[in-house]
Design a protein around this motif. Sequence first.
Motif, PDB file in Angstrom:
ATOM      1  N   ASN A 186      18.365  60.013  29.771  1.00  0.00           N
ATOM      2  CA  ASN A 186      17.697  61.006  30.622  1.00  0.00           C
ATOM      3  C   ASN A 186      18.487  62.301  30.724  1.00  0.00           C
ATOM      4  OD1 ASN A 186      15.441  59.546  31.195  1.00  0.00           O
ATOM      5  ND2 ASN A 186      15.883  59.212  33.347  1.00  0.00           N
ATOM      6  N   GLU A 210      11.116  58.487  32.415  1.00  0.00           N
ATOM      7  CA  GLU A 210      11.147  58.039  33.807  1.00  0.00           C
ATOM      8  C   GLU A 210      10.005  57.063  34.089  1.00  0.00           C
ATOM      9  OE1 GLU A 210      12.187  57.575  37.800  1.00  0.00           O
ATOM     10  OE2 GLU A 210      13.291  58.198  36.030  1.00  0.00           O
ATOM     11  N   ARG A 245      11.111  53.806  32.817  1.00  0.00           N
ATOM     12  CA  ARG A 245      12.110  53.217  33.699  1.00  0.00           C
ATOM     13  C   ARG A 245      11.455  52.591  34.920  1.00  0.00           C
ATOM     14  NH1 ARG A 245      14.745  53.715  38.219  1.00  0.00           N
ATOM     15  NH2 ARG A 245      13.487  55.485  38.853  1.00  0.00           N
ATOM     16  N   ARG A 246      10.497  53.296  35.502  1.00  0.00           N
ATOM     17  CA  ARG A 246       9.818  52.767  36.695  1.00  0.00           C
ATOM     18  C   ARG A 246       9.020  51.509  36.359  1.00  0.00           C
ATOM     19  NH1 ARG A 246       9.556  55.874  41.230  1.00  0.00           N
ATOM     20  NH2 ARG A 246      10.468  57.969  41.088  1.00  0.00           N
TER      21      ARG A 246
END
Length: 297
Positions: free
Chosen positions: A255, A289, A292-293
Amino acid sequence: MTSCPAPVKPFLYLSWAVMLLSIVPTVTKYVFQQSDIDPVGIACARVGIGFLFLLVAALVRDRRGLAALSLRDVCLLTILGWLGVGSYVIAAWGIQHTRVTHYILIYSLLSPLTSLFSMMLGKSRFTSLKVMGLVLSVIGCLCAVSRNGFDLSVEFGFGDGLILLFTLMMATHIVLSVGIVKRFGALVAHTVMFGSSAVMLVVEDLLSAAPLHVQASLPIGCAMTFIGIATASVFLLRSLALQTLTPATVAVCHNLVPVTAILFAHLYLGESIGVGTFVGGAAILAGVEMVRRSEAP
């Protein structure tokens, strides 16, 4: 001195990996600009130096682990090493023919690609959020390598294609290495993988038309040494984190890599930062992201 709490250690490993991954592309491009070394030569030196670094560490920390390896174990780690460590010759070849900014943005697809391969192999669950994150990351990558952030005139050249191939190979390596590295230990596993890859690259270099030519230059020598040690350290740090975290969570350390790597390339190589870089980079990070979530419990 008090040691770090166990839950904190994996994230410290990732933080160091982020820093090293951010600096290595700029240093590699600097070596190409300041010397006549070819991609096979820089990969050979990179992996060879990394192997020596890991070998010393393994002999000090886990000599029994090295001695306990069977021929079958060495062969298994060799194949895995050629897939991951050996692919650095492709990365070197690619970065020679493209900008560091393009390199790092394409390589940022590592996280969603790792998650995709993990799903395909049944190592993680399939979710629509992961798919959306992957699609958004790919769109962001195309946007980032376009002439500007708002058209479809994509400047995807030969070097960019090589970096994409390198990223695909590295994502596959991460997914396949999880259980194997846990079995042998990060230090032992990567010592063998770097050693076997170094032998392969040396043979490849000797068979090439222009064998490795080492320039007697202190700055180039220091840069090559840093690249080799940093490369080995990233593999080791990432594997240590994988012992606790999932592959997709480990890959999400990228990231911050694009942001810091692009900044280094701008400051030290004078690479421009255009609208497409900001728009595409933001889309890539948003997609990562989302991946990742989707991995969160």
